[in-house]
Design an enzyme around this catalytic site. Structure first.
Site, PDB file in Angstrom:
ATOM      1  N   HIS A  17       0.833  -1.203   0.000  1.00 19.10           N
ATOM      2  CA  HIS A  17       0.000   0.000   0.000  1.00 19.10           C
ATOM      3  C   HIS A  17       0.874   1.262   0.000  1.00 19.10           C
ATOM      4  O   HIS A  17       0.624   2.201  -0.744  1.00 19.10           O
ATOM      5  CB  HIS A  17      -0.891   0.052   1.250  1.00 19.10           C
ATOM      6  CG  HIS A  17      -1.923  -1.022   1.356  1.00 19.10           C
ATOM      7  ND1 HIS A  17      -2.132  -1.754   2.503  1.00 19.10           N
ATOM      8  CD2 HIS A  17      -2.831  -1.496   0.471  1.00 19.10           C
ATOM      9  CE1 HIS A  17      -3.127  -2.606   2.324  1.00 19.10           C
ATOM     10  NE2 HIS A  17      -3.569  -2.491   1.100  1.00 19.10           N
ATOM     11  N   LYS A  41     -18.935  -5.882   6.950  1.00 24.14           N
ATOM     12  CA  LYS A  41     -17.861  -6.448   7.758  1.00 24.14           C
ATOM     13  C   LYS A  41     -17.200  -5.394   8.651  1.00 24.14           C
ATOM     14  O   LYS A  41     -15.996  -5.411   8.877  1.00 24.14           O
ATOM     15  CB  LYS A  41     -16.816  -7.159   6.885  1.00 24.14           C
ATOM     16  CG  LYS A  41     -16.397  -6.432   5.635  1.00 24.14           C
ATOM     17  CD  LYS A  41     -15.343  -7.246   4.880  1.00 24.14           C
ATOM     18  CE  LYS A  41     -14.831  -6.493   3.685  1.00 24.14           C
ATOM     19  NZ  LYS A  41     -13.782  -7.141   2.947  1.00 24.14           N
ATOM     20  N   ARG A  92      -2.173  -6.108  -8.331  1.00 17.91           N
ATOM     21  CA  ARG A  92      -1.116  -7.075  -8.031  1.00 17.91           C
ATOM     22  C   ARG A  92      -1.007  -8.134  -9.111  1.00 17.91           C
ATOM     23  O   ARG A  92       0.055  -8.419  -9.610  1.00 17.91           O
ATOM     24  CB  ARG A  92      -1.391  -7.750  -6.686  1.00 17.91           C
ATOM     25  CG  ARG A  92      -1.039  -6.890  -5.523  1.00 17.91           C
ATOM     26  CD  ARG A  92      -1.667  -7.371  -4.267  1.00 17.91           C
ATOM     27  NE  ARG A  92      -3.105  -7.171  -4.289  1.00 17.91           N
ATOM     28  CZ  ARG A  92      -3.875  -7.246  -3.234  1.00 17.91           C
ATOM     29  NH1 ARG A  92      -3.369  -7.565  -2.076  1.00 17.91           N
ATOM     30  NH2 ARG A  92      -5.162  -7.020  -3.330  1.00 17.91           N
ATOM     31  N   SER A 130      -3.017  -7.564   3.097  1.00 16.89           N
ATOM     32  CA  SER A 130      -3.230  -7.436   4.543  1.00 16.89           C
ATOM     33  C   SER A 130      -3.527  -8.805   5.150  1.00 16.89           C
ATOM     34  O   SER A 130      -3.138  -9.076   6.294  1.00 16.89           O
ATOM     35  CB  SER A 130      -4.390  -6.476   4.819  1.00 16.89           C
ATOM     36  OG  SER A 130      -4.081  -5.197   4.338  1.00 16.89           O
TER      37      SER A 130
HETATM   38  P1  ADP Z   1      -5.827  -6.027   0.811  1.00 21.02           P
HETATM   39  O1  ADP Z   1      -6.143  -6.873  -0.378  1.00 21.02           O
HETATM   40  O2  ADP Z   1      -4.379  -6.003   1.137  1.00 21.02           O
HETATM   41  O3  ADP Z   1      -6.730  -6.223   1.997  1.00 21.02           O
HETATM   42  P2  ADP Z   1      -7.082  -3.403   0.447  1.00 21.02           P
HETATM   43  O4  ADP Z   1      -8.505  -3.707   0.284  1.00 21.02           O
HETATM   44  O5  ADP Z   1      -6.704  -2.634   1.658  1.00 21.02           O
HETATM   45  O6  ADP Z   1      -6.070  -4.606   0.309  1.00 21.02           O
HETATM   46  O7  ADP Z   1      -6.514  -2.695  -0.858  1.00 21.02           O
HETATM   47  C1  ADP Z   1      -6.594  -1.363  -1.180  1.00 21.02           C
HETATM   48  C2  ADP Z   1      -5.962  -1.150  -2.536  1.00 21.02           C
HETATM   49  O8  ADP Z   1      -4.572  -1.452  -2.484  1.00 21.02           O
HETATM   50  C3  ADP Z   1      -6.497  -2.020  -3.678  1.00 21.02           C
HETATM   51  O9  ADP Z   1      -6.458  -1.245  -4.864  1.00 21.02           O
HETATM   52  C4  ADP Z   1      -5.508  -3.144  -3.759  1.00 21.02           C
HETATM   53  O10 ADP Z   1      -5.470  -3.725  -5.039  1.00 21.02           O
HETATM   54  C5  ADP Z   1      -4.224  -2.400  -3.455  1.00 21.02           C
HETATM   55  N1  ADP Z   1      -3.171  -3.246  -2.930  1.00 21.02           N
HETATM   56  C6  ADP Z   1      -3.236  -4.075  -1.864  1.00 21.02           C
HETATM   57  N2  ADP Z   1      -2.055  -4.684  -1.668  1.00 21.02           N
HETATM   58  C7  ADP Z   1      -1.212  -4.239  -2.639  1.00 21.02           C
HETATM   59  C8  ADP Z   1       0.133  -4.517  -2.991  1.00 21.02           C
HETATM   60  N3  ADP Z   1       0.857  -5.410  -2.316  1.00 21.02           N
HETATM   61  N4  ADP Z   1       0.662  -3.875  -4.055  1.00 21.02           N
HETATM   62  C9  ADP Z   1      -0.092  -3.004  -4.748  1.00 21.02           C
HETATM   63  N5  ADP Z   1      -1.367  -2.705  -4.487  1.00 21.02           N
HETATM   64  C10 ADP Z   1      -1.932  -3.312  -3.444  1.00 21.02           C
END
Ligand code: ADP
Length: 165
Positions: A17, A41, A92, A130
């Site tokens: 992130h 959730k 990703r 996460s």
């Molecule tokens: P997670 O899948 O880690 O729970 P979130 O819902 O918090 O992620 O994701 C928020 C945004 O960050 C989304 O656009 C997701 O694709 C992106 N994201 C999550 N992890 C990564 C990563 N390792 N590299 C790039 N983008 C990411």
């Protein structure tokens, strides 16, 4: 002034992130990292949304054009209120693609002034989510390759609390 929103669950924020945040912050005048509260959730996370906001603030504190917020309204509406022209998303793998494109099209339908910008995940972070972090933390693994060091103690403390309570 060009404002973009980077929405997500951020439970907790990871180095993946943070990589997206730093790169997006260069492209826009103002970037709002927004913890989106999904009513379905709301109480199932490791951290409640306000705690996630606090952890993100600690990590992005030195980035002058990055703000952190929390919202439970529709992203398209939130973006309208913030006068944002773009949503930033990290991609990703191909598996992220289908759902993200669908969301981008829906958001544009709801708010025609809103575009979605996809940034390819930093090569080192394509495996990172996460959920992976939580799984590692549950087994006491070293988290320093996964999350910013400022929040490692918070994650470990919360996991210990869960184990003991
Ligand atoms: P997670 O899948 O880690 O729970 P979130 O819902 O918090 O992620 O994701 C928020 C945004 O960050 C989304 O656009 C997701 O694709 C992106 N994201 C999550 N992890 C990564 C990563 N390792 N590299 C790039 N983008 C990411």
């Amino acid at each position: 002034m060009k404002t973009a929103i980077y929405p997500g669950s951020f439970d907790p924020i990871t180095l993946g992130h943070l990589n997206i945040i730093k790169r997006a912050a260069v492209c826009f005048d103002r970037l709002i990292v927004c913890v989106m509260v999904n009513s379905g959730k709301a109480n199932t996370g490791l951290f409640v949304p306000e705690e996630r906001v606090e952890l993100i603030r600690r990590v992005v504190g030195k980035l002058p054009n990055v703000e952190v917020d929390c919202s439970n309204i529709l992203l398209a509406e939130y973006a309208r209120q913030k006068k944002a022209c773009a949503v930033v998303k990290g991609l990703r793998a191909v598996s992220d693609y289908e759902q993200e494109v669908q969301m981008a099209l829906i958001n544009r339908k709801l708010n025609p002034r809103l575009d979605t910008m996809f940034l390819a995940s930093g090569a080192k972070y394509t495996y990172l989510s996460s959920s992976v972090v939580k799984e590692m933390a549950r087994y006491g693994a070293d988290l320093s390759d996964f999350v910013p060091r400022e929040i490692i103690d918070d994650i470990n403390a919360r996991m210990a609390q869960r184990r003991n309570g």
